[in-house]
Design an enzyme around this catalytic site. Structure first.
Site, PDB file in Angstrom:
ATOM      1  N   ARG A 113      11.796 -25.816  12.511  1.00 47.19           N
ATOM      2  CA  ARG A 113      10.650 -25.112  13.106  1.00 47.19           C
ATOM      3  C   ARG A 113      10.976 -23.643  13.375  1.00 47.19           C
ATOM      4  O   ARG A 113      10.135 -22.760  13.183  1.00 47.19           O
ATOM      5  CB  ARG A 113      10.249 -25.817  14.415  1.00 47.19           C
ATOM      6  N   HIS A 166       8.757 -20.470  12.098  1.00 47.98           N
ATOM      7  CA  HIS A 166       8.210 -19.430  12.984  1.00 47.98           C
ATOM      8  C   HIS A 166       8.784 -18.059  12.645  1.00 47.98           C
ATOM      9  O   HIS A 166       8.096 -17.045  12.753  1.00 47.98           O
ATOM     10  CB  HIS A 166       8.477 -19.771  14.459  1.00 47.98           C
ATOM     11  N   GLY A 187       8.276 -11.954   8.404  1.00 47.14           N
ATOM     12  CA  GLY A 187       9.095 -12.445   7.297  1.00 47.14           C
ATOM     13  C   GLY A 187      10.374 -13.146   7.728  1.00 47.14           C
ATOM     14  O   GLY A 187      10.753 -13.150   8.894  1.00 47.14           O
ATOM     15  N   ASP A 247      13.508 -13.009   8.381  1.00 40.72           N
ATOM     16  CA  ASP A 247      14.496 -11.957   8.612  1.00 40.72           C
ATOM     17  C   ASP A 247      15.288 -12.179   9.890  1.00 40.72           C
ATOM     18  O   ASP A 247      15.938 -11.249  10.392  1.00 40.72           O
ATOM     19  CB  ASP A 247      13.797 -10.587   8.671  1.00 40.72           C
ATOM     20  N   SER A 301      14.524 -12.209  12.794  1.00 38.74           N
ATOM     21  CA  SER A 301      14.156 -11.394  13.965  1.00 38.74           C
ATOM     22  C   SER A 301      13.841 -12.284  15.162  1.00 38.74           C
ATOM     23  O   SER A 301      13.930 -11.845  16.309  1.00 38.74           O
ATOM     24  CB  SER A 301      12.962 -10.490  13.638  1.00 38.74           C
ATOM     25  N   ASN A 318       6.206 -19.066  20.857  1.00 31.30           N
ATOM     26  CA  ASN A 318       7.594 -19.432  20.558  1.00 31.30           C
ATOM     27  C   ASN A 318       8.302 -20.032  21.760  1.00 31.30           C
ATOM     28  O   ASN A 318       9.479 -20.361  21.684  1.00 31.30           O
ATOM     29  CB  ASN A 318       8.375 -18.195  20.067  1.00 31.30           C
ATOM     30  N   PRO A 332       0.359 -20.863  13.784  1.00 26.54           N
ATOM     31  CA  PRO A 332      -0.768 -21.792  13.952  1.00 26.54           C
ATOM     32  C   PRO A 332      -0.651 -22.577  15.250  1.00 26.54           C
ATOM     33  O   PRO A 332       0.444 -22.759  15.774  1.00 26.54           O
ATOM     34  CB  PRO A 332      -0.632 -22.722  12.742  1.00 26.54           C
ATOM     35  N   HIS A 368       6.353 -32.315   9.918  1.00 29.87           N
ATOM     36  CA  HIS A 368       6.059 -33.086  11.134  1.00 29.87           C
ATOM     37  C   HIS A 368       6.384 -34.570  10.942  1.00 29.87           C
ATOM     38  O   HIS A 368       5.973 -35.392  11.742  1.00 29.87           O
ATOM     39  CB  HIS A 368       4.603 -32.895  11.561  1.00 29.87           C
TER      40      HIS A 368
HETATM   41  C1  HEM Z   1       0.166 -26.364   9.809  1.00 29.11           C
HETATM   42  C2  HEM Z   1       0.213 -25.783  10.965  1.00 29.11           C
HETATM   43  C3  HEM Z   1       1.181 -26.147  12.050  1.00 29.11           C
HETATM   44  C4  HEM Z   1       0.876 -26.310  13.361  1.00 29.11           C
HETATM   45  C5  HEM Z   1      -0.495 -26.156  13.995  1.00 29.11           C
HETATM   46  C6  HEM Z   1       2.092 -26.674  14.039  1.00 29.11           C
HETATM   47  C7  HEM Z   1       2.185 -26.900  15.391  1.00 29.11           C
HETATM   48  C8  HEM Z   1       3.287 -27.462  16.023  1.00 29.11           C
HETATM   49  C9  HEM Z   1       3.340 -27.823  17.409  1.00 29.11           C
HETATM   50  C10 HEM Z   1       2.221 -27.589  18.417  1.00 29.11           C
HETATM   51  C11 HEM Z   1       4.543 -28.380  17.640  1.00 29.11           C
HETATM   52  C12 HEM Z   1       5.045 -28.980  18.954  1.00 29.11           C
HETATM   53  C13 HEM Z   1       5.733 -27.958  19.812  1.00 29.11           C
HETATM   54  C14 HEM Z   1       6.149 -28.550  21.129  1.00 29.11           C
HETATM   55  O1  HEM Z   1       5.318 -29.116  21.826  1.00 29.11           O
HETATM   56  O2  HEM Z   1       7.338 -28.410  21.480  1.00 29.11           O
HETATM   57  C15 HEM Z   1       5.272 -28.371  16.388  1.00 29.11           C
HETATM   58  C16 HEM Z   1       6.518 -28.890  16.201  1.00 29.11           C
HETATM   59  C17 HEM Z   1       7.201 -28.848  15.004  1.00 29.11           C
HETATM   60  N1  HEM Z   1       6.797 -28.193  13.845  1.00 29.11           N
HETATM   61 FE1  HEM Z   1       4.960 -27.506  13.480  1.00 29.11          FE
HETATM   62  N2  HEM Z   1       3.105 -26.738  13.132  1.00 29.11           N
HETATM   63  C18 HEM Z   1       2.607 -26.404  11.901  1.00 29.11           C
HETATM   64  C19 HEM Z   1       3.322 -26.290  10.730  1.00 29.11           C
HETATM   65  C20 HEM Z   1       4.678 -26.497  10.620  1.00 29.11           C
HETATM   66  C21 HEM Z   1       5.473 -26.155   9.471  1.00 29.11           C
HETATM   67  C22 HEM Z   1       4.944 -25.449   8.216  1.00 29.11           C
HETATM   68  C23 HEM Z   1       6.758 -26.557   9.738  1.00 29.11           C
HETATM   69  C24 HEM Z   1       8.001 -26.415   8.903  1.00 29.11           C
HETATM   70  C25 HEM Z   1       8.032 -26.262   7.615  1.00 29.11           C
HETATM   71  C26 HEM Z   1       6.740 -27.164  11.052  1.00 29.11           C
HETATM   72  C27 HEM Z   1       7.811 -27.769  11.662  1.00 29.11           C
HETATM   73  C28 HEM Z   1       7.789 -28.336  12.916  1.00 29.11           C
HETATM   74  C29 HEM Z   1       8.847 -29.169  13.455  1.00 29.11           C
HETATM   75  C30 HEM Z   1      10.081 -29.630  12.707  1.00 29.11           C
HETATM   76  C31 HEM Z   1       8.486 -29.473  14.769  1.00 29.11           C
HETATM   77  C32 HEM Z   1       9.271 -30.305  15.769  1.00 29.11           C
HETATM   78  C33 HEM Z   1      10.146 -29.385  16.600  1.00 29.11           C
HETATM   79  C34 HEM Z   1      11.057 -30.105  17.574  1.00 29.11           C
HETATM   80  O3  HEM Z   1      11.031 -31.305  17.715  1.00 29.11           O
HETATM   81  O4  HEM Z   1      11.839 -29.360  18.218  1.00 29.11           O
HETATM   82  N3  HEM Z   1       5.479 -27.085  11.571  1.00 29.11           N
HETATM   83  N4  HEM Z   1       4.477 -27.792  15.420  1.00 29.11           N
END
Ligand code: HEM
Length: 349
Positions: free
Chosen positions: A81, A85, A91, A93, A95, A115, A185, A215
């Site tokens: 994640r 981000h 990009g 980088d 940062s 973040n 997002p 996810h």
């Molecule tokens: C499509 C739009 C996306 C939205 C709206 C979104 C939103 C979120 C949210 C709200 C969380 C939970 C944060 C929390 O409560 O701690 C999360 C976790 C996560 N996201 Fe996304 N995300 C998106 C796309 C992505 C993408 C593209 C990736 C990686 C390629 C990604 C990887 C992850 C991972 C691995 C977690 C779990 C993090 C953890 O357990 O520490 N997400 N995301």
């Protein structure tokens, strides 16, 4: 240190479905590069970018990621994640790794509201890997490349695909919180908003659905989805597109009032620690966690992609590797004019 606690599953009626886990969070050779800098030219990104200057870079990073994976498993989703981000704002980088300057009025990117939930374990993993790499090849390898390699390692260690990572990213110098929000997002983003954002980063609809498959591992805090449980779009009713057993289980973990705001639940209720394609089958079965996840199945534009990936794990793996490579090229900086190579990833300059 975070505590990972097992609880009896509230969904015992189903053999394959559970949300049993709750996490309570606390919160060299430098001549080539030098020559390139002196002339203002810099090399293309490539798989063998560090062949001369730090040939063992992938093994060095790999030794840290595999140890972290064993000892602090949440480092995996945290780092993946973190990479996402980072890439989406200014990009890929690194940062996002820069710490806010004490007393500064302008907080750094990592302290932006979007973040704030990035886990510390992702930052720690990169700091450890960087320190090992600096020991062997001082001043050569960028933090941005280490982040890209570590994210790939964790995808693979979790059971996902192995893909090659091109290297040659330089570290960005700019890290400000102020302009982060429109670039990340949110859990309640609509498919239209998501598409607009991903397209603006050069990613297609397919890339977006494929990358959302990350996810398949990791966790989310209750606040990210609690309106789905209690008051969907102001109706005072739950989201109709949520399996009743999941609704019940999530309500137990995330009470409407007075819950612990540090509680998190797994994204993938069937195989929470396995990087596989069950994220997509879950969406088909109304088992998506975030509204933005479930929307990928409700929307007629993204639904066929979800369906295709749900039934073909190999297709998902191949597409995920390719999409991560593509995401990893967003806004890449090359050369001293645009970037730097930080020795400590958290300190700029
Ligand atoms: C499509 C739009 C996306 C939205 C709206 C979104 C939103 C979120 C949210 C709200 C969380 C939970 C944060 C929390 O409560 O701690 C999360 C976790 C996560 N996201 Fe996304 N995300 C998106 C796309 C992505 C993408 C593209 C990736 C990686 C390629 C990604 C990887 C992850 C991972 C691995 C977690 C779990 C993090 C953890 O357990 O520490 N997400 N995301």
């Amino acid at each position: 240190m975070p505590r990972l606690t097992s609880h009896p599953s509230p969904l015992t009626s189903s053999s394959t479905l559970f949300i049993a886990l709750i996490l309570v969070c606390s919160q060299p050779n430098r001549s080539a590069a030098a020559a390139a800098n002196a002339t203002g030219r810099h090399r293309q990104m490539s798989l063998d970018y560090y062949t001369k200057s730090c040939p063992q870079v992938e093994q060095l990073v790999g030794s840290v990621t595999s140890l972290q994976f064993k000892e602090v498993p949440v480092s995996g989703p945290a780092t993946i994640r973190l990479f996402f981000h980072d890439c989406f704002f200014t990009g890929c980088d690194a940062s996002i790794l820069i710490a806010s300057k004490p007393g500064s009025k302008e907080p750094a990117e990592k302290d932006a509201i979007d973040n704030k939930d990035l886990r510390v374990e992702g930052f720690e993993t990169i700091a450890k890997a960087k320190s090992l790499v600096e020991n062997k090849c001082p001043g050569v390898v960028s933090c941005a490349d280490i982040l890209a390699i570590a994210a790939r390692d964790f995808v693979h260690l979790s059971g996902g695909p192995y893909y090659q990572v091109k290297k040659g990213r330089w570290d960005g110098r700019i890290s400000t919180a102020a302009r982060v929000p429109p670039n990340i997002p949110r859990a309640n983003s609509t498919v239209d908003q998501l598409l607009k954002l991903f397209n603006s980063k050069g990613l297609t609809l397919e890339d977006m659905v494929v990358l959302s498959g990350a996810h398949t591992i990791g966790f989310a805090h209750c606040e990210q989805f609690s309106s789905r449980l209690y008051d969907y779009k102001g109706t005072k009713q739950p989201d109709p597109v949520i399996d009743p057993r999941l609704l019940k289980a999530l309500r137990m973990s995330c009470p409407h009032f007075g819950g612990n705001k540090d509680i998190v639940v797994p994204f993938d209720v069937t195989t929470p620690f396995q990087f596989d394609n069950s994220y997509y089958a879950n969406l088909e079965a109304k088992l998506g966690l975030l509204a933005s996840d479930q929307a990928l199945f409700s929307d007629p534009r993204t639904r066929p992609v979800v369906q295709g990936l749900a039934k073909d794990k190999q297709k998902f793996f191949q597409a995920f590797g390719a999409a991560m490579e593509k995401m990893g090229m967003i806004g890449v900086k090359r050369g001293r004019k645009h970037g730097e190579r930080r020795r400590d990833c958290s300190l700029h300059g």
